[in-house]
Design a protein around this motif. Structure first.
Motif, PDB file in Angstrom:
ATOM      1  N   PHE A 102       0.895  -1.154   0.000  1.00 23.81           N
ATOM      2  CA  PHE A 102       0.000   0.000   0.000  1.00 23.81           C
ATOM      3  C   PHE A 102       0.932   1.202   0.000  1.00 23.81           C
ATOM      4  N   PHE A 156       4.185   1.070   2.073  1.00 26.86           N
ATOM      5  CA  PHE A 156       4.084   0.049   3.116  1.00 26.86           C
ATOM      6  C   PHE A 156       3.881  -1.335   2.515  1.00 26.86           C
ATOM      7  N   ALA A 187       2.629  -4.757   2.845  1.00 31.19           N
ATOM      8  CA  ALA A 187       1.708  -5.510   3.712  1.00 31.19           C
ATOM      9  C   ALA A 187       1.888  -7.018   3.564  1.00 31.19           C
ATOM     10  N   PRO A 214      -1.280 -11.558  14.563  1.00 32.61           N
ATOM     11  CA  PRO A 214      -1.681 -10.350  15.280  1.00 32.61           C
ATOM     12  C   PRO A 214      -2.257  -9.308  14.326  1.00 32.61           C
ATOM     13  N   SER A 215      -2.896  -8.312  14.907  1.00 28.14           N
ATOM     14  CA  SER A 215      -3.471  -7.224  14.124  1.00 28.14           C
ATOM     15  C   SER A 215      -2.396  -6.594  13.241  1.00 28.14           C
ATOM     16  N   GLY A 216      -2.735  -6.395  11.968  1.00 26.65           N
ATOM     17  CA  GLY A 216      -1.809  -5.725  11.062  1.00 26.65           C
ATOM     18  C   GLY A 216      -0.812  -6.641  10.374  1.00 26.65           C
ATOM     19  N   CYS A 217      -0.911  -7.962  10.589  1.00 32.87           N
ATOM     20  CA  CYS A 217       0.103  -8.859  10.005  1.00 32.87           C
ATOM     21  C   CYS A 217      -0.169  -9.175   8.538  1.00 32.87           C
ATOM     22  N   GLY A 218      -1.348  -8.775   8.026  1.00 31.10           N
ATOM     23  CA  GLY A 218      -1.611  -8.977   6.599  1.00 31.10           C
ATOM     24  C   GLY A 218      -2.655 -10.038   6.283  1.00 31.10           C
ATOM     25  N   LYS A 219      -3.346 -10.558   7.312  1.00 27.89           N
ATOM     26  CA  LYS A 219      -4.339 -11.622   7.092  1.00 27.89           C
ATOM     27  C   LYS A 219      -5.446 -11.170   6.149  1.00 27.89           C
ATOM     28  N   THR A 220      -6.047 -10.004   6.479  1.00 30.24           N
ATOM     29  CA  THR A 220      -7.163  -9.518   5.668  1.00 30.24           C
ATOM     30  C   THR A 220      -6.690  -9.162   4.270  1.00 30.24           C
ATOM     31  N   THR A 221      -5.488  -8.644   4.161  1.00 28.15           N
ATOM     32  CA  THR A 221      -4.950  -8.316   2.840  1.00 28.15           C
ATOM     33  C   THR A 221      -4.837  -9.591   2.008  1.00 28.15           C
TER      34      THR A 221
HETATM   35  N1  LIG Z   1      -5.941   0.313   2.093  1.00 26.99           N
HETATM   36  C1  LIG Z   1      -4.853   0.378   2.837  1.00 26.99           C
HETATM   37  N2  LIG Z   1      -3.979   1.405   2.713  1.00 26.99           N
HETATM   38  C2  LIG Z   1      -2.856   1.469   3.441  1.00 26.99           C
HETATM   39  N3  LIG Z   1      -2.494   0.536   4.350  1.00 26.99           N
HETATM   40  C3  LIG Z   1      -3.314  -0.509   4.517  1.00 26.99           C
HETATM   41  C4  LIG Z   1      -4.537  -0.636   3.776  1.00 26.99           C
HETATM   42  N4  LIG Z   1      -5.130  -1.792   4.165  1.00 26.99           N
HETATM   43  C5  LIG Z   1      -4.343  -2.345   5.109  1.00 26.99           C
HETATM   44  N5  LIG Z   1      -3.242  -1.590   5.316  1.00 26.99           N
HETATM   45  C6  LIG Z   1      -2.147  -1.876   6.248  1.00 26.99           C
HETATM   46  O1  LIG Z   1      -1.615  -3.137   5.924  1.00 26.99           O
HETATM   47  C7  LIG Z   1      -1.311  -3.873   7.103  1.00 26.99           C
HETATM   48  C8  LIG Z   1      -2.007  -5.195   7.056  1.00 26.99           C
HETATM   49  O2  LIG Z   1      -3.391  -4.966   7.190  1.00 26.99           O
HETATM   50  P1  LIG Z   1      -4.439  -6.169   7.297  1.00 26.99           P
HETATM   51  O3  LIG Z   1      -5.801  -5.583   7.394  1.00 26.99           O
HETATM   52  O4  LIG Z   1      -4.185  -7.143   6.217  1.00 26.99           O
HETATM   53  O5  LIG Z   1      -4.007  -6.818   8.673  1.00 26.99           O
HETATM   54  P2  LIG Z   1      -4.734  -7.919   9.542  1.00 26.99           P
HETATM   55  O6  LIG Z   1      -3.713  -8.919   9.880  1.00 26.99           O
HETATM   56  O7  LIG Z   1      -5.955  -8.401   8.857  1.00 26.99           O
HETATM   57  O8  LIG Z   1      -5.101  -7.121  10.835  1.00 26.99           O
HETATM   58  P3  LIG Z   1      -6.489  -6.952  11.618  1.00 26.99           P
HETATM   59  O9  LIG Z   1      -6.670  -8.223  12.388  1.00 26.99           O
HETATM   60  O10 LIG Z   1      -6.252  -5.775  12.492  1.00 26.99           O
HETATM   61  O11 LIG Z   1      -7.547  -6.730  10.573  1.00 26.99           O
HETATM   62  C9  LIG Z   1      -1.724  -2.997   8.272  1.00 26.99           C
HETATM   63  O12 LIG Z   1      -0.562  -2.372   8.778  1.00 26.99           O
HETATM   64  C10 LIG Z   1      -2.661  -1.997   7.668  1.00 26.99           C
HETATM   65  O13 LIG Z   1      -2.583  -0.767   8.359  1.00 26.99           O
END
Ligand SMILES: Nc1ncnc2c1ncn2[C@@H]1O[C@H](COP(=O)(O)OP(=O)(O)OP(=O)(O)O)[C@@H](O)[C@H]1O
Length: 346
Positions: A14, A17, A19, A38-45
């Protein structure tokens, strides 16, 4: 309907950054995989890359052997179920579940037949004609699952599907999700940050950290023999303490530990609290002082400050029949096979 998924060297940024970094993963047809971290590790991405909501910067996604990397979400054999599973309040449960089929142009009788079948699968067939307003959180979640499965995806992507439920309901729904997945046979990829949830549900857990895969495998293997220190810590409580390897054996503040080998250098030695016991073992932590002791029904949790390393606090889960009191002296020990060893700084 079910299909295998192949994720090949996927990276995503992104802006500046990063991800996801070089993520590769094979998911078998009909497998239940959880992405844990953990939160922010990239799972949702990663889930969004699978669903087609994010085009990865580099890498490929294959579903059933077909390249889906730049294919739009609606043209993929995937359905995504988000945590916020909004149901249409003015529609019956049957119409909510049949909604995707209506959009796909399926006739009324046929889509209602599927909706009833899916509501039956989640135990809500009797409420097909009612509206969602009177449903509990768990029942709403079931309707959302029926709706997601009604379009018969090959792969169901679930993003923290149980996140809105209280703990007890969450545990009950975990069992139900797994049993429904077994019955339909669809490939499920489920994002969670809850290690217990991942263990309760998954055939295979993928532990993620800072955009990379740290470990992947069956829950018991990751718990007992984690590939990295991060995976070891994320999968549950872990004692760790410094050690040093000379290539042939490992030395600690408590003496040498036979049977563990690692390239020479500084190391971190780990052991789960339930692998500790009182009395003798391959490695004895020597006498120590009980700093805290609490009874939990299934076990007694004790914290011991060993005399040989007074800056450490060791946690042990002892059988509930053992209830040492705070202030007492206690010697903990463990078998050599219970330890995991990692290079320091891993
Ligand atoms: N659209 C975006 N623009 C910029 N950064 C993003 C965007 N989407 C996600 N990120 C960043 O990418 C990283 C991974 O995000 P992601 O949502 O995949 O994490 P996650 O593991 O699913 O966390 P959570 O459990 O908090 O949802 C995070 O640091 C987030 O801030």
């Amino acid at each position: 309907m079910t299909a295998p998924v192949s994720i090949k060297s996927v990276s995503h940024s992104f802006g500046d950054f990063q991800a996801l970094t070089d993520v590769s993963l094979e998911i078998g047809s009909g497998e239940y995989v959880t992405l844990l971290g953990p939160s922010g590790c990239g799972k949702t991405t990663l889930l969004s890359v699978l669903g087609g909501f994010i085009d990865p910067t580099t890498g490929e996604v294959l579903i059933d052997g077909r390249d889906m990397t730049r294919v739009a979400p609606a043209k993929r054999p995937t359905t995504t179920m988000f945590q916020d599973y909004a149901l249409f309040p003015h529609m019956s449960l049957r119409d909510n579940v049949a909604f995707g089929l209506r959009m796909a142009g399926m006739g009324r009788a046929a889509r209602y037949a599927v909706a009833h079948e899916m509501l039956d699968l989640v135990g809500l067939e009797h409420a097909a004609a009612t509206r969602p307003h009177a449903l509990s959180g768990g029942q709403r979640q079931r309707v959302a699952l029926a709706r997601a499965l009604a379009v018969k995806p090959d792969v169901l992507l679930l993003d923290e599907p149980l996140g809105a439920l209280d703990l007890k309901l969450r545990r009950a729904m975990q069992d139900e999700l797994k049993s429904i997945q077994r019955r339909v046979g669809t490939t499920f990829v489920h994002v969670t940050h809850d290690q217990e949830e991942a263990m309760a549900i998954a055939d295979r857990i993928v532990v993620m950290n800072a955009g990379r895969i740290e470990d992947e495998g069956p829950p018991a293997r990751i718990y007992r023999a984690p590939a990295t220190l991060f995976a070891a810590d994320f999968m549950g409580e872990m004692n760790h303490f410094p050690a040093r390897s000379d290539g042939a054996s490992v030395t600690t503040a408590f003496g040498a530990l036979p049977g563990l080998q690692m390239a020479p250098g500084e190391a971190v030695l780990c052991i789960r609290p339930e692998a500790m016991r009182t009395g003798d073992g391959a490695l004895s932590f020597g006498p120590g002082k009980v700093a805290a002791s609490a009874f939990f029904g299934t076990h007694t949790r004790v914290q011991v400050v060993p005399e040989a390393a007074p800056d450490l606090v060791l946690t042990a889960h002892l059988p509930p029949s053992e209830m040492p009191e705070a202030g007492n002296r206690l010697t903990l020990s463990a078998d050599a096979s219970a330890f995991s060893l990692f290079p320091a700084g891993d």
